[in-house]
Motif scaffolding. Sequence first.
Motif, PDB file in Angstrom:
ATOM      1  N   GLN A  77       0.292  55.688   8.366  1.00 37.07           N
ATOM      2  CA  GLN A  77       0.319  56.911   7.559  1.00 37.07           C
ATOM      3  C   GLN A  77       0.093  56.614   6.078  1.00 37.07           C
ATOM      4  O   GLN A  77      -0.610  57.338   5.383  1.00 37.07           O
ATOM      5  CB  GLN A  77       1.650  57.633   7.742  1.00 37.07           C
ATOM      6  CG  GLN A  77       1.763  58.949   6.998  1.00 37.07           C
ATOM      7  CD  GLN A  77       0.756  59.980   7.490  1.00 37.07           C
ATOM      8  OE1 GLN A  77       0.590  60.159   8.691  1.00 37.07           O
ATOM      9  NE2 GLN A  77       0.079  60.637   6.573  1.00 37.07           N
ATOM     10  N   HIS A  78       0.675  55.530   5.585  1.00 40.93           N
ATOM     11  CA  HIS A  78       0.539  55.226   4.157  1.00 40.93           C
ATOM     12  C   HIS A  78      -0.923  54.995   3.785  1.00 40.93           C
ATOM     13  O   HIS A  78      -1.348  55.306   2.681  1.00 40.93           O
ATOM     14  CB  HIS A  78       1.410  54.046   3.755  1.00 40.93           C
ATOM     15  CG  HIS A  78       1.155  52.794   4.558  1.00 40.93           C
ATOM     16  ND1 HIS A  78       1.528  52.665   5.875  1.00 40.93           N
ATOM     17  CD2 HIS A  78       0.582  51.626   4.214  1.00 40.93           C
ATOM     18  CE1 HIS A  78       1.194  51.456   6.300  1.00 40.93           C
ATOM     19  NE2 HIS A  78       0.609  50.810   5.321  1.00 40.93           N
ATOM     20  N   ILE A  79      -1.688  54.471   4.746  1.00 42.65           N
ATOM     21  CA  ILE A  79      -3.102  54.249   4.443  1.00 42.65           C
ATOM     22  C   ILE A  79      -3.846  55.577   4.388  1.00 42.65           C
ATOM     23  O   ILE A  79      -4.663  55.813   3.500  1.00 42.65           O
ATOM     24  CB  ILE A  79      -3.726  53.308   5.486  1.00 42.65           C
ATOM     25  CG1 ILE A  79      -2.993  51.966   5.411  1.00 42.65           C
ATOM     26  CG2 ILE A  79      -5.224  53.132   5.243  1.00 42.65           C
ATOM     27  CD1 ILE A  79      -3.441  50.970   6.431  1.00 42.65           C
ATOM     28  N   TYR A  80      -3.505  56.483   5.336  1.00 43.13           N
ATOM     29  CA  TYR A  80      -4.126  57.813   5.288  1.00 43.13           C
ATOM     30  C   TYR A  80      -3.810  58.498   3.971  1.00 43.13           C
ATOM     31  O   TYR A  80      -4.654  59.136   3.365  1.00 43.13           O
ATOM     32  CB  TYR A  80      -3.632  58.679   6.453  1.00 43.13           C
ATOM     33  CG  TYR A  80      -4.056  58.189   7.809  1.00 43.13           C
ATOM     34  CD1 TYR A  80      -5.405  58.179   8.157  1.00 43.13           C
ATOM     35  CD2 TYR A  80      -3.125  57.738   8.728  1.00 43.13           C
ATOM     36  CE1 TYR A  80      -5.803  57.720   9.402  1.00 43.13           C
ATOM     37  CE2 TYR A  80      -3.520  57.274   9.971  1.00 43.13           C
ATOM     38  CZ  TYR A  80      -4.861  57.267  10.307  1.00 43.13           C
ATOM     39  OH  TYR A  80      -5.253  56.815  11.533  1.00 43.13           O
ATOM     40  N   ASN A  81      -2.544  58.360   3.540  1.00 42.76           N
ATOM     41  CA  ASN A  81      -2.151  59.002   2.286  1.00 42.76           C
ATOM     42  C   ASN A  81      -2.998  58.509   1.128  1.00 42.76           C
ATOM     43  O   ASN A  81      -3.470  59.294   0.312  1.00 42.76           O
ATOM     44  CB  ASN A  81      -0.679  58.703   1.984  1.00 42.76           C
ATOM     45  CG  ASN A  81       0.247  59.447   2.913  1.00 42.76           C
ATOM     46  OD1 ASN A  81      -0.191  60.315   3.648  1.00 42.76           O
ATOM     47  ND2 ASN A  81       1.512  59.091   2.895  1.00 42.76           N
ATOM     48  N   VAL A  82      -3.169  57.189   1.074  1.00 42.82           N
ATOM     49  CA  VAL A  82      -3.928  56.632  -0.039  1.00 42.82           C
ATOM     50  C   VAL A  82      -5.398  57.029   0.067  1.00 42.82           C
ATOM     51  O   VAL A  82      -6.044  57.344  -0.938  1.00 42.82           O
ATOM     52  CB  VAL A  82      -3.756  55.104  -0.090  1.00 42.82           C
ATOM     53  CG1 VAL A  82      -4.776  54.482  -1.023  1.00 42.82           C
ATOM     54  CG2 VAL A  82      -2.359  54.764  -0.557  1.00 42.82           C
ATOM     55  N   ARG A  83      -5.909  57.078   1.303  1.00 38.76           N
ATOM     56  CA  ARG A  83      -7.296  57.490   1.476  1.00 38.76           C
ATOM     57  C   ARG A  83      -7.480  58.902   0.913  1.00 38.76           C
ATOM     58  O   ARG A  83      -8.460  59.194   0.233  1.00 38.76           O
ATOM     59  CB  ARG A  83      -7.664  57.460   2.965  1.00 38.76           C
ATOM     60  CG  ARG A  83      -9.167  57.494   3.194  1.00 38.76           C
ATOM     61  CD  ARG A  83      -9.489  57.473   4.656  1.00 38.76           C
ATOM     62  NE  ARG A  83      -8.949  58.652   5.326  1.00 38.76           N
ATOM     63  CZ  ARG A  83      -9.131  58.910   6.618  1.00 38.76           C
ATOM     64  NH1 ARG A  83      -9.792  58.059   7.375  1.00 38.76           N
ATOM     65  NH2 ARG A  83      -8.626  59.987   7.169  1.00 38.76           N
ATOM     66  N   LEU A  84      -6.497  59.722   1.180  1.00 36.88           N
ATOM     67  CA  LEU A  84      -6.537  61.090   0.657  1.00 36.88           C
ATOM     68  C   LEU A  84      -6.534  61.083  -0.867  1.00 36.88           C
ATOM     69  O   LEU A  84      -7.314  61.778  -1.520  1.00 36.88           O
ATOM     70  CB  LEU A  84      -5.328  61.860   1.185  1.00 36.88           C
ATOM     71  CG  LEU A  84      -5.264  63.346   0.877  1.00 36.88           C
ATOM     72  CD1 LEU A  84      -6.347  64.056   1.659  1.00 36.88           C
ATOM     73  CD2 LEU A  84      -3.896  63.903   1.247  1.00 36.88           C
ATOM     74  N   GLN A  85      -5.660  60.250  -1.425  1.00 35.39           N
ATOM     75  CA  GLN A  85      -5.565  60.201  -2.884  1.00 35.39           C
ATOM     76  C   GLN A  85      -6.862  59.722  -3.512  1.00 35.39           C
ATOM     77  O   GLN A  85      -7.285  60.207  -4.556  1.00 35.39           O
ATOM     78  CB  GLN A  85      -4.420  59.273  -3.302  1.00 35.39           C
ATOM     79  CG  GLN A  85      -3.057  59.939  -3.187  1.00 35.39           C
ATOM     80  CD  GLN A  85      -1.926  58.978  -3.364  1.00 35.39           C
ATOM     81  OE1 GLN A  85      -2.080  57.766  -3.201  1.00 35.39           O
ATOM     82  NE2 GLN A  85      -0.763  59.497  -3.695  1.00 35.39           N
ATOM     83  N   LEU A  86      -7.494  58.744  -2.842  1.00 38.86           N
ATOM     84  CA  LEU A  86      -8.722  58.195  -3.414  1.00 38.86           C
ATOM     85  C   LEU A  86      -9.837  59.230  -3.433  1.00 38.86           C
ATOM     86  O   LEU A  86     -10.786  59.131  -4.200  1.00 38.86           O
ATOM     87  CB  LEU A  86      -9.166  56.958  -2.618  1.00 38.86           C
ATOM     88  CG  LEU A  86      -8.263  55.737  -2.799  1.00 38.86           C
ATOM     89  CD1 LEU A  86      -8.770  54.584  -1.957  1.00 38.86           C
ATOM     90  CD2 LEU A  86      -8.177  55.317  -4.257  1.00 38.86           C
ATOM     91  N   ARG A  87      -9.727  60.225  -2.565  1.00 35.13           N
ATOM     92  CA  ARG A  87     -10.764  61.252  -2.526  1.00 35.13           C
ATOM     93  C   ARG A  87     -10.484  62.376  -3.527  1.00 35.13           C
ATOM     94  O   ARG A  87     -11.286  63.264  -3.712  1.00 35.13           O
ATOM     95  CB  ARG A  87     -10.873  61.826  -1.111  1.00 35.13           C
ATOM     96  CG  ARG A  87     -11.749  60.953  -0.229  1.00 35.13           C
ATOM     97  CD  ARG A  87     -12.034  61.663   1.070  1.00 35.13           C
ATOM     98  NE  ARG A  87     -11.095  61.213   2.090  1.00 35.13           N
ATOM     99  CZ  ARG A  87     -10.730  61.940   3.129  1.00 35.13           C
ATOM    100  NH1 ARG A  87     -11.186  63.167   3.270  1.00 35.13           N
ATOM    101  NH2 ARG A  87      -9.917  61.461   4.030  1.00 35.13           N
ATOM    102  N   LYS A  88      -9.314  62.326  -4.134  1.00 34.52           N
ATOM    103  CA  LYS A  88      -8.961  63.392  -5.072  1.00 34.52           C
ATOM    104  C   LYS A  88      -9.318  62.995  -6.494  1.00 34.52           C
ATOM    105  O   LYS A  88      -9.519  61.827  -6.792  1.00 34.52           O
ATOM    106  CB  LYS A  88      -7.448  63.663  -5.018  1.00 34.52           C
ATOM    107  CG  LYS A  88      -7.007  64.381  -3.779  1.00 34.52           C
ATOM    108  CD  LYS A  88      -5.533  64.692  -3.892  1.00 34.52           C
ATOM    109  CE  LYS A  88      -5.085  65.511  -2.706  1.00 34.52           C
ATOM    110  NZ  LYS A  88      -3.652  65.787  -2.774  1.00 34.52           N
ATOM    111  N   GLY A  89      -9.327  63.979  -7.375  1.00 37.64           N
ATOM    112  CA  GLY A  89      -9.508  63.695  -8.793  1.00 37.64           C
ATOM    113  C   GLY A  89      -8.173  63.366  -9.411  1.00 37.64           C
ATOM    114  O   GLY A  89      -7.150  63.389  -8.752  1.00 37.64           O
TER     115      GLY A  89
END
Lengths: 503, 295
Positions: B29-41
């Motif tokens: 889950q922590h990796i998904y979270n970071v992946r999400l963050q990396l796609r955000k501004g």
Amino acid sequence: MKLYYTTNNRASAVVLQDIPVVEYMELYHDLSERMHDTRYHVAHYFATEIENGLRFFMLVLDDETGEVLITSFIPDYYAEGLASLTAVHPQFHPFEREMHELYGIPFDSHPWLKPLRFSHDRRDRSSTMDSYPFYEIEGKELHEVNVGPIHAGIIEPGAFRFICDGEQVLHLEIALGYQHRGVEGEMVKSDNRLRQTLIAESIAGDTAVGHATAYCELIEKLAGVEVSKSLRLERMIAIELERIAMHLADTGALATDIGFQLYQVACEALRTVTINTTQAWCGNRFGKSLIRPMGSNHPLTEAKIELIRKNITDVRRRYCELREDILEAHTLLARFEQCGLVPKSEMERIGGVGQAARASGLKRDIRHTHPSGYYAEMEHTPIVKSECDVMARLATRLDEVIQSADYVERLLSGYAPSKDIAAPNYEAQLKGEALSFSLVEGWRGEICHVALTNGDGRIVKYKVKDPSLHNWLGLAIAVRSEGISDFPINNKSFNLSYCGHDL
Amino acid sequence: MLVVALSITGVINRTRALLAGRKGIRFFQHIYNVRLQLRKGSVYSTTTTALFRIAPVVYLGSTLLAFLFIPVADLEPLLSFHGDIILVAYLLALSRVAIVLAAMDTGSSFEGMGAAREALYGALVEPALMMAMATLALFCGYSSFADIFSTAQEMDVNLSIVLILVAYVFFIIMVIEAGRVPVDDPKTHLELTMIHEVMCLDYSGVDMGLIHIAGWLKNAIFAVIAANAVAVTISFHWWFAAPLAIIVTGVAIGVVESLRARNKLSRNITYILTIVAMAALVLLTGFLLIQNIEI
């Protein structure tokens, strides 16, 4: 001349004419002396509009005899100001600040007449939350930390301003008022008593049963109705269930704040069982709709009695084990012991009430000193700790859960569903020209409601006091000279209500 | 190595969930979270300067560089030269400086407090790190991680107990650096008690993602060094050291976080100094043992 009308928490409403109107200075001198004795503390003090001015009412509780002293005074319209009682006894501070805020009454020599909650109907509209006069200290080594008014997590809004020397807190000031909804005004807007009951339940969401009971007892006194023994007993069970649930929640919250996951989840699980029991009883987990004037919509049935007994016995057993573990957890004790001290003398000075006061060695418990309802028929022994620290406030909770669970078990064993619980009555005629008050020990402490009626028996003034009003200052004292990182556990150990204060 | 970095957080979360009797979140889950963050501004506070924006990159960059010097048992690191242990230590210090400066840059009183705490603990924990590394260097006569661990396996059994203690020291350093219980609590929402988390309060989106990734790498660096030291004495293969690093450190942190309260903040200093003292003892013992052997 008699200074006080003496009554108690079980007597019926007082006719306004019976309450003496005294000279303020006479009262001032008497109270300055009297309040030095710990047995007395002020329960309510407010002003109400009359023709050509204001009439002030004050309720003082005598913990030894269970008497309630009521007095009033009408200062001259052109009087310069009133001598401040806060200057002598700090426990008067929220009441005098409130009256100053609402009516602009200048209390001479009051230390600092800060706004209390920025009521909608305050006198000075130019005084707003943005211009709150925070205390300041000059110094190069000091820094200010402002927390809130909007916080992380799901707690209510309130601004905390710390003045720190490094990690050490020198001073904490708590500015509230963000939750002000005008409860007291709403209570008199309409005569619809169902509406009033619902408002009373919403004064503080975590004390729904406590405030609703206070409202109902007040109305019953005004109506001169004595409710049946079974109803009194069921109300007591409701209050104790609320106490168990909230104390469990706070035990868990204290564990959360020190990162102790195991006790956190254990307490959360137990609390869920408790509030679900309340839900099974009345359909609402916080006991809303359970308490109604002069009757109940949810009298206990055979099945519900059995369910409550079973669940509470189970909660009690599991909590006992948990309690033993908590008292032996050395990492937890290292955090809580000797942290956030509020000495007994300070607690007396600020007029602390309820569970926090009992943790500081003050034996203040309405169930014991001014019992009403079913409490008047039994002997309650308050749980008092003398350590005055966070651990003591946790320990009172630990013990009170067990005590309350015992009460619930004892009251329900051999209790059969009762036929003499009436349906709620929202129409009863109330006594005219009277003052009625009620005192209830909610889980947090002393709840005091006061109402005044006019000649038609209509409520024209309604005053509410949540125990938080007294105890917020206790929190500010507790964190002095503690590390700023210990503020959260101190805050949780008091767990005071923002909306109960702000009304 | 990368697997270690990505998995430790998952193991910690699993252990905590298990002990709390919960189902828990997905392992990655922590990796998904970071992946999400990396796609955000990212959103930047108006009080911040360029320093604030550069810091996450410096933080991640220096951690990543340090990461490349660490071998996993018999797997060679990507970079290696004599004396790289000093470089690793200072790269980690550089990453700390970057994030502390960025926190000060926001001008928030919370972040200032967090920065002060981080700087203090960083300064205190550094001697422990240096001495633990020195112990390793002393045993082998080399000053690069790759050389140390490749020669260490021929060492005397007497030294293995010292090596296990070194591993313990590295583990505690990891707890301190990663801001886990009992020093810090990454799960708390109370700004006043935070150390590491409070410094990242103003970061969002990509920057927050970078900081999280750097955090994983940092964890992995210490976990792998600790695992290497243990592996030397038992079985010096990457397939032994890597799972050791993931499981033992992950489970240990998860258990500690569930079963104890965090320290009072003022007690942290004592806690860290205890580790420094322990590192000093380990170094001294190691030194004496080496002397004996040579005489």
